[in-house]
Design a protein around this motif. Structure first.
Motif, PDB file in Angstrom:
ATOM      1  N   LYS A 149      13.702  41.493  10.820  1.00 55.13           N
ATOM      2  CA  LYS A 149      13.482  40.090  10.842  1.00 55.13           C
ATOM      3  C   LYS A 149      14.932  39.576   9.821  1.00 55.13           C
ATOM      4  O   LYS A 149      15.514  38.669  10.294  1.00 55.13           O
ATOM      5  CB  LYS A 149      12.432  39.513  10.112  1.00 55.13           C
ATOM      6  CG  LYS A 149      12.254  37.893  10.426  1.00 55.13           C
ATOM      7  CD  LYS A 149      11.234  37.330   9.776  1.00 55.13           C
ATOM      8  CE  LYS A 149      11.854  36.846   8.367  1.00 55.13           C
ATOM      9  NZ  LYS A 149      11.366  35.949   7.625  1.00 55.13           N
ATOM     10  N   HIS A 153      18.114  37.281  10.983  1.00 55.39           N
ATOM     11  CA  HIS A 153      18.307  35.990  10.651  1.00 55.39           C
ATOM     12  C   HIS A 153      19.492  35.753   9.562  1.00 55.39           C
ATOM     13  O   HIS A 153      20.093  34.697   9.328  1.00 55.39           O
ATOM     14  CB  HIS A 153      17.233  35.189  10.047  1.00 55.39           C
ATOM     15  CG  HIS A 153      16.204  34.986  10.984  1.00 55.39           C
ATOM     16  ND1 HIS A 153      16.425  33.838  11.918  1.00 55.39           N
ATOM     17  CD2 HIS A 153      15.251  35.753  11.433  1.00 55.39           C
ATOM     18  CE1 HIS A 153      15.230  33.978  12.831  1.00 55.39           C
ATOM     19  NE2 HIS A 153      14.337  34.864  12.508  1.00 55.39           N
ATOM     20  N   GLN A 154      19.834  37.177   9.001  1.00 50.92           N
ATOM     21  CA  GLN A 154      21.044  37.019   8.018  1.00 50.92           C
ATOM     22  C   GLN A 154      22.260  37.819   8.586  1.00 50.92           C
ATOM     23  O   GLN A 154      21.884  38.693   9.449  1.00 50.92           O
ATOM     24  CB  GLN A 154      20.531  37.592   6.542  1.00 50.92           C
ATOM     25  CG  GLN A 154      19.223  36.972   6.131  1.00 50.92           C
ATOM     26  CD  GLN A 154      19.436  35.695   5.470  1.00 50.92           C
ATOM     27  OE1 GLN A 154      20.460  35.251   5.370  1.00 50.92           O
ATOM     28  NE2 GLN A 154      18.216  35.165   5.172  1.00 50.92           N
ATOM     29  N   LYS A 158      24.329  40.530   4.060  1.00 51.25           N
ATOM     30  CA  LYS A 158      23.498  39.918   3.067  1.00 51.25           C
ATOM     31  C   LYS A 158      22.084  40.519   2.867  1.00 51.25           C
ATOM     32  O   LYS A 158      21.555  40.230   2.108  1.00 51.25           O
ATOM     33  CB  LYS A 158      23.458  38.383   3.617  1.00 51.25           C
ATOM     34  CG  LYS A 158      24.653  37.386   3.287  1.00 51.25           C
ATOM     35  CD  LYS A 158      24.442  36.085   3.889  1.00 51.25           C
ATOM     36  CE  LYS A 158      23.787  35.366   2.724  1.00 51.25           C
ATOM     37  NZ  LYS A 158      23.666  33.991   2.883  1.00 51.25           N
ATOM     38  N   ASP A 177       5.847  41.094   0.555  1.00 51.43           N
ATOM     39  CA  ASP A 177       5.862  39.885   1.671  1.00 51.43           C
ATOM     40  C   ASP A 177       6.268  40.539   3.020  1.00 51.43           C
ATOM     41  O   ASP A 177       7.505  41.065   3.323  1.00 51.43           O
ATOM     42  CB  ASP A 177       6.889  38.710   1.358  1.00 51.43           C
ATOM     43  CG  ASP A 177       6.944  37.730   2.332  1.00 51.43           C
ATOM     44  OD1 ASP A 177       7.602  36.818   1.967  1.00 51.43           O
ATOM     45  OD2 ASP A 177       6.116  37.742   3.105  1.00 51.43           O
ATOM     46  N   LEU A 179       6.514  39.089   6.411  1.00 49.60           N
ATOM     47  CA  LEU A 179       6.433  38.050   7.222  1.00 49.60           C
ATOM     48  C   LEU A 179       5.582  37.063   6.855  1.00 49.60           C
ATOM     49  O   LEU A 179       4.983  36.472   7.686  1.00 49.60           O
ATOM     50  CB  LEU A 179       6.466  38.440   8.772  1.00 49.60           C
ATOM     51  CG  LEU A 179       7.291  39.651   9.296  1.00 49.60           C
ATOM     52  CD1 LEU A 179       7.122  39.954  10.754  1.00 49.60           C
ATOM     53  CD2 LEU A 179       8.805  39.245   9.125  1.00 49.60           C
ATOM     54  N   GLY A 180       5.450  36.677   5.814  1.00 44.35           N
ATOM     55  CA  GLY A 180       4.619  35.548   5.150  1.00 44.35           C
ATOM     56  C   GLY A 180       3.320  36.097   4.757  1.00 44.35           C
ATOM     57  O   GLY A 180       2.594  35.236   4.052  1.00 44.35           O
TER      58      GLY A 180
ATOM     59  N   ALA B 272       8.258  32.270   8.198  1.00 48.19           N
ATOM     60  CA  ALA B 272       7.388  33.604   7.810  1.00 48.19           C
ATOM     61  C   ALA B 272       7.821  34.284   6.812  1.00 48.19           C
ATOM     62  O   ALA B 272       8.185  35.512   6.864  1.00 48.19           O
ATOM     63  CB  ALA B 272       7.487  34.342   9.332  1.00 48.19           C
ATOM     64  N   SER B 273       7.699  33.597   5.679  1.00 48.31           N
ATOM     65  CA  SER B 273       7.913  34.440   4.377  1.00 48.31           C
ATOM     66  C   SER B 273       7.167  33.598   3.265  1.00 48.31           C
ATOM     67  O   SER B 273       6.843  32.224   3.525  1.00 48.31           O
ATOM     68  CB  SER B 273       9.342  34.679   4.013  1.00 48.31           C
ATOM     69  OG  SER B 273      10.013  33.467   3.484  1.00 48.31           O
ATOM     70  N   ARG B 274       6.789  34.204   2.280  1.00 48.87           N
ATOM     71  CA  ARG B 274       6.141  33.476   1.202  1.00 48.87           C
ATOM     72  C   ARG B 274       7.110  32.210   0.619  1.00 48.87           C
ATOM     73  O   ARG B 274       6.384  31.360   0.505  1.00 48.87           O
ATOM     74  CB  ARG B 274       6.115  34.690  -0.087  1.00 48.87           C
ATOM     75  CG  ARG B 274       4.586  34.464  -0.702  1.00 48.87           C
ATOM     76  CD  ARG B 274       4.810  35.492  -1.834  1.00 48.87           C
ATOM     77  NE  ARG B 274       4.403  37.057  -1.588  1.00 48.87           N
ATOM     78  CZ  ARG B 274       4.883  37.893  -1.946  1.00 48.87           C
ATOM     79  NH1 ARG B 274       6.033  37.838  -2.999  1.00 48.87           N
ATOM     80  NH2 ARG B 274       4.521  39.140  -1.915  1.00 48.87           N
TER      81      ARG B 274
END
Lengths: 275, 317
Positions: A149, A153-154, A158, A177, A179-180, B272-274
């Motif tokens: 992921k 996105h990066q 990076k 963490d 994915l949240g 979707a990350s903290r």
């Protein structure tokens, strides 16, 4: 259909009971998978549960602590907690539905949980759909979700975090963490140090369904269980990867094999057309 | 904190919902109605909606999350359409307001939930709704998709256009050839999606796209306080700025009450990350706080563009 909370000691768990209109011949507790696989598969298994109820099977779907609507942060989820919650779910189903026949069905990590919980819960039948056999590989896959992921996105230069960094973090006792939601050090330890397959549920007949497309299907583990005295019916069936988003269909072959097998266990009456 | 499991009638359907009570009752009873995106579980990926609801109830809001008709934990089986979702939102709103005697209700929508919020506001003429928080709003029809396509963009022309956007065609082609083993799996999946799309017509996709195409113009005409939140890395942000509202041709910045736009650093579509979730919650809470005092949110940092006009509504400034 009933939505409710039930307790496992101090944990408030969320459950959904799909109760048939007529006689209940079998109750089925569904052990859901972990993380993104839970969210992706949730709607299709909810739909299937509704269909099963129309065919006389009472289905209890529930959320482990730290997942879905149940209490606790996401880091509260680990293998031992999930097994404990599954036992509570089985008892909950026994309390709410008048039936002597209880089956446990788990898929992916839920199959691992179901297999372990079945030792204590001693259901009348255990159904395992594509269980996670190699915890190290599974752990690598889910950690890679995070890396992938970030790469998407990066810019590649990076992204400095690696799977090794994430593992070090877990070993140091810090949640990662994913994915949240938090992958807890406890879950990591259970995945690395626990072999959930070493204690088979000897009193329970087992249907073990693997995808024929997978090279590591679990046949050896099923054979090991058989040698340990477990009645294991292992089948490799051509099936979609139903824990991903596309296609959003239910694994129809797994479903029909399972219902036919349950009927043959005399747990349910023969279902017309099978589903 | 206290939660109620509720059953909400929507036409001939029953919807299952969860209401979070505020930690402490404030003088003003303010509620937030969450409209989720296409994953369609009321707890959301990484339980984002549950986290949001808990944070909002801690801050003094009532919060309602629900499953649409015939999906997930709502009884029955339904192949949900946009019209179905809109009907459910239309049914849930008065239920929430009346059952909990709310003075204020704000809609909080993610992706298609944001599009729904805008349509609902239009249908009701803004009545019964006091504000909207629109996150990663689905406003570009080319982004619209359906579960049977795994929410991927199912049109070959769109795929080709997106793949070769912003030039560097040769470099991109070269990358595909060099890394074919990586792209092979995705191409197989896309091939299956395209076959499904072109062999079995999906009229609902066209209906959904028509509804999504209206979101921008509807946003331009509605007068409610509005917060737009995008993730910095979410393609929906660039689509909103470059396709839906290039150079602010919708005139959002010139509205009496221009929407406020916030960008979550490194944010993706579902935060979707903290860190992203924490920032999403912070932005939401900061913006919503004045509603508890019967005020409209501050107009600081409005939609980038032309200086806005003077609003007659009392503000928290």
């Amino acid at each position: 259909m009933e939505n409710f909370y039930f307790n496992n000691n101090d944990q408030r768990l969320f459950g959904v009971l799909h109760r048939p209109a007529g006689t209940v011949r079998t109750g089925l507790v569904l052990c859901l998978p972990y993380g993104e696989e839970l969210t992706r598969s949730y709607a299709r298994f909810a739909r299937w549960s509704k269909q099963l109820a129309e065919d006389g099977i009472a289905v209890l779907r529930f959320h482990y602590r730290g997942t879905g609507e149940s209490s606790g942060p996401s880091s509260a989820f680990d293998l031992h907690a999930a097994c404990s919650d599954t036992l509570a779910a089985v008892q909950c189903l026994r309390d709410r539905v008048q039936t002597d026949q209880i089956a446990l069905l788990g898929f992916r990590f839920g199959a691992t949980v179901a297999a372990r919980a079945a030792v204590q819960a001693r259901p009348n039948a255990l159904l395992l759909w594509v269980p996670i056999l190699n915890s190290a590989t599974y752990l690598r896959e889910i950690l890679r979700l995070r890396i992938t992921k970030e790469l998407i996105h990066q810019r590649r230069d990076k992204v400095t975090i690696t799977s090794r960094d994430l593992v070090q973090q877990l070993k140091a006792g810090k949640a990662v963490d994913l994915l949240g939601h938090d992958l807890s050090p406890a879950l990591y330890r259970h995945l690395r140090e626990t072999n959930p397959w070493e204690r088979p549920p000897t009193d329970t007949p087992v249907l073990w369904l693997a995808r024929s497309q997978d090279p590591l299907s679990g046949q050896e583990q099923a054979a090991a269980w058989r040698r340990a005295g477990v009645s294991v019916d292992f089948r490799a069936v051509s099936e979609i990867i139903f824990w991903e988003e596309f296609p959003p269909d239910l694994p129809a072959r797994f479903a029909s094999e399972s219902l036919a097998w349950l009927a043959a266990q005399k747990a349910v009456p023969t279902l017309a057309g099978g589903r | 904190m206290k939660t109620d499991l509720v059953t909400i009638p929507s036409g001939s359907w029953q919807l299952h919902g969860v209401v979070h009570h505020p930690r402490e009752n404030s003088a003003r009873r303010a509620g937030v109605l969450i409209l989720q995106e296409s994953h369609n579980t009321k707890f959301g990926t990484h339980r984002v909606f549950l986290q949001l609801a808990q944070a909002l109830s801690q801050a003094g809001f009532y919060v309602l999350r629900f499953d649409n008709r015939g999906t997930c934990d709502s009884p029955g089986v339904c192949d949900l359409t946009f019209v179905d979702r809109l009907a459910d939102a239309r049914a849930v709103l008065p239920f929430f307001r009346e059952r909990y005697q709310l003075d204020t209700v704000v809609l909080w929508g993610l992706c298609i939930g944001g599009a729904l919020a805008v349509h609902l506001s239009q249908e009701l003429g803004g009545k019964g709704i006091d504000g909207m928080v629109l996150c990663s709003i689905l406003a570009d029809p080319s982004d619209a998709s359906l579960p049977q396509f795994g929410y991927s963009k199912p049109d070959i022309s769109h795929f080709v256009r997106e793949s070769f956007r912003r030039g560097a065609w040769l470099r991109k082609l070269n990358r595909v050839v060099r890394n074919f083993s990586v792209y092979h799996k995705n191409l197989t999946k896309m091939g299956a999606i395209w076959m499904r799309r072109y062999l079995s017509p999906e009229p609902e996709l066209d209906r959904l796209r028509r509804a999504v195409r209206q979101v921008g113009p509807l946003l331009a005409h509605q007068e409610l306080p509005c917060l737009l939140i995008f993730g910095e890395k979410d393609t929906y942000l660039s689509h909103f700025l470059e396709t839906v509202n290039p150079n602010d041709h919708l005139g959002l910045a010139r509205k009496h009450f221009p929407p406020r736009m916030e960008i979550v650093p490194d944010g993706d579509h579902t935060f979707a990350s903290r860190e992203q979730t924490a920032e999403l919650l912070r932005l939401t809470l900061d913006w919503l706080e004045p509603f508890q005092r019967g005020l409209a949110p501050s107009r600081a940092n409005p939609y980038p563009g032309v200086e806005h006009g003077i609003s007659l509504a009392p503000t928290a400034d």
